[in-house]
Design an enzyme around this catalytic site. Sequence first.
Site, short mmCIF file in Angstrom:
data_model
loop_
_atom_site.label_atom_id
_atom_site.label_comp_id
_atom_site.label_asym_id
_atom_site.label_seq_id
_atom_site.Cartn_x
_atom_site.Cartn_y
_atom_site.Cartn_z
N MET B 1 0.85 -1.20 0.00
CA MET B 1 0.00 0.00 0.00
C MET B 1 0.88 1.25 0.00
O MET B 1 1.85 1.33 0.73
CB MET B 1 -0.87 0.00 1.25
CG MET B 1 -1.89 1.11 1.26
SD MET B 1 -3.19 0.84 2.47
CE MET B 1 -2.35 1.26 3.98
N CYS B 2 0.54 2.18 -0.85
CA CYS B 2 1.23 3.46 -0.87
C CYS B 2 0.20 4.52 -1.19
O CYS B 2 -0.91 4.23 -1.62
CB CYS B 2 2.30 3.51 -1.97
SG CYS B 2 3.63 2.31 -1.76
N GLY B 3 0.58 5.75 -1.00
CA GLY B 3 -0.30 6.85 -1.38
C GLY B 3 0.34 7.67 -2.47
O GLY B 3 1.56 7.88 -2.45
N ARG B 30 -1.25 5.43 4.52
CA ARG B 30 -0.86 4.63 3.35
C ARG B 30 0.64 4.38 3.31
O ARG B 30 1.13 3.70 2.41
CB ARG B 30 -1.34 5.29 2.07
CG ARG B 30 -2.84 5.53 2.01
CD ARG B 30 -3.31 5.94 0.63
NE ARG B 30 -3.29 4.81 -0.28
CZ ARG B 30 -4.31 3.96 -0.44
NH1 ARG B 30 -5.44 4.14 0.22
NH2 ARG B 30 -4.20 2.94 -1.25
#
Lengths: 503, 358
Positions: B1-3, B30
Amino acid sequence: MEQRIDQPGQYSNFQPVFDLELCDGCGECAVQCTFNEIRIEPRGDRKIPVANRQACGACHRCEVMCPRRAIYIEEKPLALRKHAVWKAADLKRVHYQSSSGAVNLTGFGSDKDLPTYWDNLVFNACQVTNPSIDPQREPMETVTYLGRKALSRQEAIKSGSNGSLIKLKLPVVFAPMSYGSISLNLQKAIARTAVEKGLIWYSGEGGLHEDLYPFAGHAVLQVASGRFGVNPSYLKVARAYQIKIGQGAKPGIGGHLPGEKVLSGISQTRMIPEGSDAISPAPQHDIYSIEDLRLLIYAIKEASGYKPVCVKIAAVNNSAAIASGIVRAGADMVYIDGFRGGSGATPSIVRDNVGIPAELALAAVDQRLREEGIRNQASIIIAGGFRNSADVMKAIALGADAVAIGSTVLVTCGCHGCQRCHSGKCPWGITTNDPEISKRLDEDWAFERLSNLIDGWSHEMKEIMGLNGIYDIGSFRGNRLILRGVGLSEKELDILGIKHAGE
Amino acid sequence: MCGIVGLINSNRIKENGTRIKKGIHLMNDRGNGLGAGYAAYGIYPDYHDFYALHIMSTDEKSMDRAKQYIDRWFNIEHDSSIPVWSGKIIDHPLFHLFFVKPSLPPGERGSGEESDDDYVVSKCMELNKTIDGAYTCSNGKNMGVFKGVGTPLDIYDFFQLDNYEGYSWLGHNRFPTNTPGWWGGAHPFSILEWSIVHNGEISSYGINKRYLESFGYFCQLQTDSEVIAYLIDLLIRQHGLSITEATTVLAPPYWSTIERMEESEEKDKLTTLRVIYEQAMLNGPFAVLTTFDAGMFSLTDNTKLRPMTAGRHNDYTYFASEIASLYEMDNDITDIVTPRAGQPITALFNEESAGVNL
């Protein structure tokens, strides 16, 4: 009739064992055994089967066909003194050979205990961060195109249509097995399966029987050193052509279909007289160099209206350099056959001692063609001992465009690996053209079983893609990070271009 | 998960990093503090004709070797260290900025280095590969990448992004999973004018990497996302694909979809693109935001396993993993678009919209 054993070594490692309580003396087993291992004898008021204890090769035909399930095959303990060097097989080989003075022949793939690298490779799998894909829910695609591809969009616009590319629904093809080495029934079943499942089949060097012309659109027809069956219509009808240089089971030597197997159908198809030996020389006598190969490639292209041309070689140490030359000579596909490849008839001394594992050759060829920037110019087809869908997917991950299966096809149709293909007496009707025995292999039955095999493998291959989070075979192909070695040396990992498990 | 976030003004009106920071900071959950970064375009107007090399090194010695290397292959117009504030981040690499042009005239360059762009790519790949501890963060013109290990706020403050004025910005908040959280592995990844931020994991990485190697791109940053930047450079700059064609290669339609199409030029083209660029296709979950000289575009994978939204207000287009971030950047957004799986969204500068090969 009592057979006299008057030569050393005239006994087999196997024997049929009969349960006389179940047996009703119908005699079917004696009919089924084409090696004359079983005879029927009167015993009191009934008839019973008796083993001759001489010729059983564990083909299991009698066992499977016995209506009363009264037979099983037993490994016969040969009470030979244990010896670290002289094993039973070594003794038997000498016994057998010294009875004739000839070259010991064998069939099927090598049974020698050399490494099978597939067994030391494992797949990675998705956990958490990268979701696996459920093939039951999501689209999973295995469409594969074989042939020469453009390097870029601009090049593709210049070169025109994709028409010469061969589309496969699954990256599995049927390995070359000639009419002659296998029965016509089986070849028809293979061809029908290829058409039905959107695959291609290779003819082997046996020409194309007239019954198979309707299936030529999915056929890769072979032009090999004997040029058997090559005529103008043969050079027009196929989907592609294959020039055979070498075979994995017998690198560096030619082929020989004995005259007694050249019956009328084979004679017509191969365009040779009935009863004459069909000898394929070791080299093609018009190919003594890569330039000569180029001439033949383009001769076939000219004759066929520029159909794709595939060149088949046996896996050897310098396969990578050879493959590079083949691609530069104009081939659209390179077919590499590893030393586990099957054979209808091969000197056992060659089968068991010549060539290298398909895995290593594949890894080297794929890497070399990439380094030279010509990987797009030809597809790689790999063969030689693929037993299951995991083997296939490991080869795809190493870099193969497609995998060819031969022995597996035979096993699908009843083969139990008795290694007597060369005898022409295959009790399953697979590697024989004896009219009586080959009848045993029903074409429709073989077609159904082959179709089932392809369906089953297709499901399994999609599972393997899905558990790696990949929905298209294209992202699996050459993706060596998916593969890890277990128990392999640095050198082996280096040649395979993969990491060790746990890295 | 990343933003991921991005913002772009179609009239090239500049602003500092405040709003992009707000957008990415809102999605703090995130990331996990092991990586954040920004890309800003239009920040070096005085040197807009020069390649701006952002070089990161683990120590002085590596930086010296990198400087020597750059001095050997480039004419350096100007260079300086990149100002950093290490208040919160004690242990960090060194950053240096070089404005350069190739020192060799086209006739004297190696093969595949004929154009200035090719030359810069080739020399920077070589630098990453051969000089231990030194890496190129970005090498485009009038732009720069600022990234490292920390939260988005840490990295923003570290590079003092209040002091840069750009007309398009990218932001990234990282939650590293399959690869280490280190300075070179933070996003954005950049090559020439292209910068990308990525949320996801590329399961086709193994083959994408091998494919790129045959075109002279070497992946040195231990992160799967790196391949996306190079693939875009290969497809659009080197092979001349339009943005739509390139995004079609990266997230192609299914074969089953193509087979259902009527026979047409479009069908032939899709087939050709899939056949030729099989190894460039991305598999696995991804949402990618790409910035380049003429604008910005987003792309998601075919099953949209990672989120992406976009919003518009006047001359601004905003992209973010979460809608809330769009509003955090501009509370008056009038128009929100949530792309379908595999569908790109493109925002271009006004004066470019005619000239860009969409």
